[in-house]
Every structure is written in C-alpha cells, then in structure tokens.
Design an enzyme around this catalytic site. Structure first.
Site, PDB file in Angstrom:
ATOM      1  N   ASP A 133       2.302  -5.478 -12.453  1.00  0.00           N
ATOM      2  CA  ASP A 133       1.951  -4.907 -11.154  1.00  0.00           C
ATOM      3  C   ASP A 133       1.068  -3.667 -11.293  1.00  0.00           C
ATOM      4  O   ASP A 133       1.279  -2.837 -12.186  1.00  0.00           O
ATOM      5  CB  ASP A 133       3.210  -4.497 -10.391  1.00  0.00           C
ATOM      6  CG  ASP A 133       4.111  -5.680 -10.022  1.00  0.00           C
ATOM      7  OD1 ASP A 133       4.086  -6.682 -10.742  1.00  0.00           O
ATOM      8  OD2 ASP A 133       4.845  -5.560  -9.018  1.00  0.00           O
ATOM      9  N   HIS A 190      -0.373  -2.264  -7.908  1.00  0.00           N
ATOM     10  CA  HIS A 190      -0.014  -1.636  -6.630  1.00  0.00           C
ATOM     11  C   HIS A 190      -0.925  -0.496  -6.190  1.00  0.00           C
ATOM     12  O   HIS A 190      -0.464   0.595  -5.831  1.00  0.00           O
ATOM     13  CB  HIS A 190       1.439  -1.170  -6.648  1.00  0.00           C
ATOM     14  CG  HIS A 190       2.424  -2.276  -6.396  1.00  0.00           C
ATOM     15  ND1 HIS A 190       2.404  -3.042  -5.251  1.00  0.00           N
ATOM     16  CD2 HIS A 190       3.438  -2.764  -7.165  1.00  0.00           C
ATOM     17  CE1 HIS A 190       3.371  -3.947  -5.305  1.00  0.00           C
ATOM     18  NE2 HIS A 190       4.008  -3.808  -6.471  1.00  0.00           N
ATOM     19  N   ASP A 211       0.291  -8.547  -7.477  1.00  0.00           N
ATOM     20  CA  ASP A 211       0.652  -7.266  -6.862  1.00  0.00           C
ATOM     21  C   ASP A 211      -0.387  -6.191  -7.174  1.00  0.00           C
ATOM     22  O   ASP A 211      -0.092  -5.145  -7.761  1.00  0.00           O
ATOM     23  CB  ASP A 211       2.069  -6.824  -7.259  1.00  0.00           C
ATOM     24  CG  ASP A 211       3.147  -7.513  -6.415  1.00  0.00           C
ATOM     25  OD1 ASP A 211       2.816  -8.513  -5.755  1.00  0.00           O
ATOM     26  OD2 ASP A 211       4.295  -7.055  -6.425  1.00  0.00           O
ATOM     27  N   ASP A 243      -0.882  -2.576  -2.013  1.00  0.00           N
ATOM     28  CA  ASP A 243       0.293  -1.974  -1.361  1.00  0.00           C
ATOM     29  C   ASP A 243       0.880  -0.826  -2.182  1.00  0.00           C
ATOM     30  O   ASP A 243       0.828  -0.814  -3.397  1.00  0.00           O
ATOM     31  CB  ASP A 243       1.396  -3.005  -1.073  1.00  0.00           C
ATOM     32  CG  ASP A 243       1.057  -3.924   0.091  1.00  0.00           C
ATOM     33  OD1 ASP A 243       0.222  -3.535   0.929  1.00  0.00           O
ATOM     34  OD2 ASP A 243       1.626  -5.033   0.161  1.00  0.00           O
ATOM     35  N   ARG A 244       1.457   0.111  -1.449  1.00  0.00           N
ATOM     36  CA  ARG A 244       2.191   1.262  -1.983  1.00  0.00           C
ATOM     37  C   ARG A 244       1.302   2.360  -2.566  1.00  0.00           C
ATOM     38  O   ARG A 244       1.503   3.521  -2.269  1.00  0.00           O
ATOM     39  CB  ARG A 244       3.254   0.831  -2.994  1.00  0.00           C
ATOM     40  CG  ARG A 244       4.360  -0.011  -2.356  1.00  0.00           C
ATOM     41  CD  ARG A 244       5.686   0.161  -3.086  1.00  0.00           C
ATOM     42  NE  ARG A 244       6.797  -0.369  -2.309  1.00  0.00           N
ATOM     43  CZ  ARG A 244       7.346  -1.581  -2.502  1.00  0.00           C
ATOM     44  NH1 ARG A 244       6.858  -2.371  -3.432  1.00  0.00           N
ATOM     45  NH2 ARG A 244       8.361  -1.964  -1.760  1.00  0.00           N
ATOM     46  N   ASN A 277       3.786 -11.521  -4.900  1.00  0.00           N
ATOM     47  CA  ASN A 277       4.381 -11.625  -3.558  1.00  0.00           C
ATOM     48  C   ASN A 277       3.711 -10.676  -2.562  1.00  0.00           C
ATOM     49  O   ASN A 277       3.789 -10.897  -1.353  1.00  0.00           O
ATOM     50  CB  ASN A 277       5.893 -11.357  -3.613  1.00  0.00           C
ATOM     51  CG  ASN A 277       6.244  -9.978  -4.112  1.00  0.00           C
ATOM     52  OD1 ASN A 277       5.823  -9.560  -5.192  1.00  0.00           O
ATOM     53  ND2 ASN A 277       7.023  -9.234  -3.332  1.00  0.00           N
ATOM     54  N   HIS A 278       3.019  -9.630  -3.052  1.00  0.00           N
ATOM     55  CA  HIS A 278       2.324  -8.714  -2.127  1.00  0.00           C
ATOM     56  C   HIS A 278       0.951  -9.244  -1.709  1.00  0.00           C
ATOM     57  O   HIS A 278       0.337  -8.669  -0.804  1.00  0.00           O
ATOM     58  CB  HIS A 278       2.200  -7.318  -2.739  1.00  0.00           C
ATOM     59  CG  HIS A 278       3.445  -6.506  -2.562  1.00  0.00           C
ATOM     60  ND1 HIS A 278       3.605  -5.558  -1.573  1.00  0.00           N
ATOM     61  CD2 HIS A 278       4.617  -6.524  -3.243  1.00  0.00           C
ATOM     62  CE1 HIS A 278       4.815  -5.027  -1.659  1.00  0.00           C
ATOM     63  NE2 HIS A 278       5.449  -5.599  -2.670  1.00  0.00           N
ATOM     64  N   HIS A 291       4.211 -14.373 -11.556  1.00  0.00           N
ATOM     65  CA  HIS A 291       4.518 -13.039 -11.037  1.00  0.00           C
ATOM     66  C   HIS A 291       6.021 -12.764 -11.028  1.00  0.00           C
ATOM     67  O   HIS A 291       6.483 -11.745 -11.541  1.00  0.00           O
ATOM     68  CB  HIS A 291       3.962 -12.852  -9.626  1.00  0.00           C
ATOM     69  CG  HIS A 291       4.317 -11.496  -9.064  1.00  0.00           C
ATOM     70  ND1 HIS A 291       3.748 -10.341  -9.540  1.00  0.00           N
ATOM     71  CD2 HIS A 291       5.228 -11.102  -8.134  1.00  0.00           C
ATOM     72  CE1 HIS A 291       4.271  -9.297  -8.918  1.00  0.00           C
ATOM     73  NE2 HIS A 291       5.177  -9.734  -8.057  1.00  0.00           N
ATOM     74  N   ARG A 334      16.562  -9.490  -2.643  1.00  0.00           N
ATOM     75  CA  ARG A 334      15.262  -9.289  -1.985  1.00  0.00           C
ATOM     76  C   ARG A 334      15.153 -10.066  -0.676  1.00  0.00           C
ATOM     77  O   ARG A 334      14.235  -9.816   0.112  1.00  0.00           O
ATOM     78  CB  ARG A 334      14.127  -9.733  -2.911  1.00  0.00           C
ATOM     79  CG  ARG A 334      13.989  -8.937  -4.203  1.00  0.00           C
ATOM     80  CD  ARG A 334      12.832  -9.486  -5.002  1.00  0.00           C
ATOM     81  NE  ARG A 334      12.665  -8.930  -6.329  1.00  0.00           N
ATOM     82  CZ  ARG A 334      11.905  -7.879  -6.643  1.00  0.00           C
ATOM     83  NH1 ARG A 334      11.250  -7.246  -5.688  1.00  0.00           N
ATOM     84  NH2 ARG A 334      11.792  -7.464  -7.888  1.00  0.00           N
ATOM     85  N   HIS A 337       6.800  -8.009 -11.446  1.00  0.00           N
ATOM     86  CA  HIS A 337       7.619  -8.025 -10.224  1.00  0.00           C
ATOM     87  C   HIS A 337       8.752  -7.003 -10.175  1.00  0.00           C
ATOM     88  O   HIS A 337       9.200  -6.640  -9.102  1.00  0.00           O
ATOM     89  CB  HIS A 337       8.170  -9.447 -10.028  1.00  0.00           C
ATOM     90  CG  HIS A 337       8.777  -9.736  -8.684  1.00  0.00           C
ATOM     91  ND1 HIS A 337       8.194  -9.338  -7.491  1.00  0.00           N
ATOM     92  CD2 HIS A 337       9.900 -10.406  -8.340  1.00  0.00           C
ATOM     93  CE1 HIS A 337       8.943  -9.767  -6.487  1.00  0.00           C
ATOM     94  NE2 HIS A 337       9.985 -10.410  -6.974  1.00  0.00           N
TER      95      HIS A 337
END
Length: 303
Positions: free
Chosen positions: A50, A52, A78, A81-82, A110-111, A160, A207, A234
């Site tokens: 990831d 991010h 990923d 995001d964040r 998943n993002h 992932h 989750r 992940h």
C-alpha cells in the site's frame, strides 16, 4: 505536452491538467484491457504494498528500489486515500504504466473503488485540486481495468488482500469479469479484502467484507496451484513486512509512518531471477523534503 514531460512534472508533485489526465487514463485503459485477471510477470521484480497517497514516501521507495524503468515493479494496490497526494501518486504510477508498460504492473486494491474513495479522501482531493469530479471519474474508470492479481514465474501469487472460499485455483480468478466496481461479496471482493489470521479454516472479517483465513487454507492453495509463496498487502505491519504460516504468505506494507502518525517502517520485496527474497526497509521522507500541503486549499470550501 509529451508523456516524459508529464512524468517529470508529476515527480515534482505538480498535478497535470484535467485534459492531460483524461488522455492519460484513456491510454492506460487501452493497455490494461489487454492484461489478464492474473497477470504473468517474469522475475526479477520488486513488489510494493500500500502507498495511500503518501507521495514523498513513494519517492523514498524509488530511492531504495530504483527508479522505473530500471527496476521492474509490481504494486499491489491501494494507491489512493488517506494520504495528502493521492492524485499525484496514482497519476505518476499510471504515467509510468503508459510509458513503460512492461516494467510496471499495477493491480487493484480495495481502495480502487468509487464507494471507498468517496469516504477516505481521494474524491475530496480531486474536487479540491480540479474543482470538479471529472478527474476522479476518469481514475475510477481506470480502476475497473486493473488486474486482480499477478503471478511471478508461475510460483509467487500476488494479490492485494487474500484468498476466497469460492476460489480454489488461479483459473477460477481468470473467469471473473473484473471490469466493474468492486462487489460487496464474492471472489473478486474477497481477493481485495481478505486477511490471513491465526485461525483454522475461514472466519468472519472484522472489516465487513472478505474473510479471515488460516494456515491450512494458505497451504492448501499454495499446494494446489504449484506455488511457493503468496505476497499480499492490505494490512499495516509495523516492521514493514510479516511472514506467516511457515513462510507461505507474506504481507508487504510500503507506506511508512502511515497516515503521518503510525510510526511504522515500510518495506519492499525484491525477488531475483531465482525467486530469492530480499526485503528492503525504508523510513518516511523527512519533513523538509515533503513540505506541508498548502492549507489555503481549505478556503475554497467557504467561498
């Protein structure tokens, strides 16, 4: 403006124009549509977890692992995001993909989803930097084309999240219609959301999507598919990487000091031509390197 110029601009954390994003995303889709659900990759390759949106830390990763195209890269999803720089992070990796399609593989996390990016920052960042949702939309259309996994030399399965109770072999992944928003359940969802855990068999995931799976599940999957290792991302790992279940599965995490506060180190996994593993750890970019995102952008909310 040439793709090389755009890459240099993005390397300086400067966004390209909306029209350039549109053209880049269209070219990327033309390349990605030709790739398999489980993309074959030849070693040597460097596997990254990831990111991010931590752009300056992605540049640290390239300092440690080598720049593309000198190094052959596989990113496990990923990208967004964040972090503060999801736009620049994803577009730089996508520009590398278009410029050097055989030297970088991007699979889906998943993002990389419309629903998740509207909650965890990428949508808001696109709105703030471009003033409309168009760039977010172009990127989400690319997400739908990203592969669900990869296999290195037929021996290392890369994904992932993890495994699925509906997927016993790689051929079943090849049958999935991946060009869609990530579903709430089923094989495609599980590959992007599941986690290994110290349990037997399958368990419910905290989750709310995917499953937990134990050592017996991993060893059965590895044996049935003639694999040596499953490499996945992940999950935050404070040490950067974590081997489990007699070294049959590894979590690789490549976002140092995650969310700018977790204090973890990051790692990348280098596989040589004999699939011998070397883990390279790195820390977050120093404060003065990365600067602080302009606070003035927040004013636009009040105008």
């Amino acid at each position: 403006m040439s793709l090389d110029r755009q890459i240099e601009q993005l390397k300086n954390c400067q966004p390209i124009s909306e029209q350039q994003v549109k053209e880049l995303c269209l070219k990327a889709r033309e390349i990605l549509v030709e790739e398999a659900n489980v993309q074959w990759i030849d070693s040597p390759v460097t596997i990254c977890g990831d990111i991010h949106g931590q752009f300056w830390d992605l540049l640290e990763l390239f300092k440690v692992g080598g720049m593309c195209p000198e190094t052959n890269y596989l990113f496990l999803g990923d990208y967004v995001d964040r972090g503060f720089y999801s736009v620049e992070t994803f577009l730089l990796l996508l520009a590398f993909k278009v410029r050097y399609p055989d030297r970088i593989t991007l699979i889906r996390g998943n993002h990389e989803s419309r629903q998740i990016t509207q909650v965890y920052g990428f949508y808001d960042e696109c709105m703030r930097k471009y003033g409309s949702a168009s760039v977010w939309r172009y990127c989400c259309d690319v997400f739908d084309y990203l592969s669900l996994g990869a296999v290195v030399d037929g021996r290392v399965f890369c994904v992932h999240g993890g495994l699925s109770p509906t997927v016993q072999n790689l051929d079943q992944i090849r049958l999935i219609d991946r060009k869609q928003e990530v579903p709430h359940d089923g094989g495609m969802c599980d590959l992007l959301w599941s986690d290994p855990d110290e349990i037997e068999g399958w368990g419910l995931s905290p989750r709310g999507a995917g499953y937990l799976f134990g050592a017996d599940v991993v060893k059965q999957f590895v044996h049935a598919n003639g694999l040596e290792l499953i490499a996945r991302a992940h999950q935050l790992v404070m040490e950067g990487h974590k081997l489990m279940f007699d070294n049959t599965i590894v979590t690789v995490w490549s976002a140092p000091n995650y969310c700018y506060r977790c204090g973890n180190i990051a790692s990348i996994l280098e596989l040589d031509e004999n699939l011998v593993s070397t883990y390279r750890n790195f820390d977050a970019a120093t404060q003065d390197t990365r600067g602080i995102p302009a606070k003035s952008t927040a004013l636009q909310y009040f105008l």
